[in-house]
Design a protein around this motif. Sequence first.
Motif: not given
Length: 458
Positions: A295-307, A309-317, A402-406
């Motif tokens: 949540l605090l990362s400067r990167k607008p996108n990211g994901r982690i997999t928890l136990s 098969s629970i996935v948490v994704m950062r999708c911009y805002d 890809k740049d359009l998507f960003i």
Amino acid sequence: MLRKVNSYIWTHRLISPGDAIVVAVSGGADSVALLDILAGLKSLRLRLVVAHLNHCLRGAESDADEAFVRDLADSYGIPFVAKAVDVGALSRQEKLSLEEAGRLARYSFFRELAADCKAGSVAVAHHADDQAETVLMRLIRGAGGSGLCAMSATTAGLIIRPLLSVTRNEIESYLEKKGLNYRTDSSNTDLEFLRNRIRNELIPFLKTYNPAITDRLAATASALAEDEKIVEAVTATAFTDHASMGTDEISVSVAGARLEARGIRIRMYRQALQLLKGDLSTVTAAHLNHVDSLLLSRKPNGRITLSRSIVVMRCYDRLIFTSRKEGRPDPFVLQVEGPGSYAIPGGVLSVAFTHSPSSWKDVPAHIVYVDMDAVPFPWRIRNFRAGDVFTPLGLGGTKKVKDLFIDRKVPVPSRHRIPLFFSGDTLFWVGGIMPSESGRITGATTSVLKVEIVASQA
């Protein structure tokens, strides 16, 4: 002891007259006492069902436990339901410890039986010593205030713990005075299990510092639980302000959550995972810290997999907690031969002859108007591939898709679901996002096509 238990039951409103209660009975001292106490509340006219889970871990000993509990239930004239689960196999299958697998199997069985029996609660025999052991176990493994509250009188509106105010010694004295027999689980002395090491080694050692350590730990858990109620109220408000729920995901506003204190954020993550998973048995402090870093990362996108098969994704805002398996969709390529309706992934495509719109400002993103002669049939529709390039309408020059998507902050998991429209090798529409110069309507256009994506309502 009976006075203490009755006082605890009434103080916490655990039982009401006429209640239907599933009583979890292993055959050990604690659960035998629990059954005897509940069966003795004749004036309440309780409807009891004895539940026993055979863990299939100790062979004939496990079967003897089941037979003992069946006879015990018969002696009280109470219905008996047993279920056998190979907890060892479940442990290997789910990659859980035997303790965790056993707990998962037990509570799954209790919930199912309560539903079948239309019981409003499941009574379990946790007592003050169990509470102290749980506090130490969670402290050793790493837990915050909410974890160190340990067990409460009730959990999830279903589990009740009538014996939580009394000790193991009080329970054994009660059974001795009443002449009640019970089974002793040989695995209780197996020091491979953390709880057993705490019970048989750590607590006796701590008693050399404070003989009342069990009472002190239980009192500490109770005090923390009272404080936790205040924090939970603040967390509930923050969750309402910043989170929204879907059928299989929970979305949290990144900007909103960042305004909250870290302790509140961590509890918001716990609440989201609790709602998705149904429990927090495999959620660790490390998991919650990883989510907060995302949540605090400067990167607008990211994901982690928890136990599990629970996935948490950062999708911009947005920070998205999901139980779906968010794999990349299978590649698709579809052919459009001319005007008509076509099924496409996620909806329906409509292509029809029309006139130019009276106002280009009012054209929604899911509709595009093109010059049929500039982008002749057949068309190909496919999903995004690395290296895709087009000429955005009105912007001049080429641009990577890809740049359009960003630029448009399209979440990474959604990018491969967006249809791209080609005439020959020319990309003329990034579906629902931006048209290309290639199909532009001009004064010389003689055939106008309206292309519309109608999203599926499923």
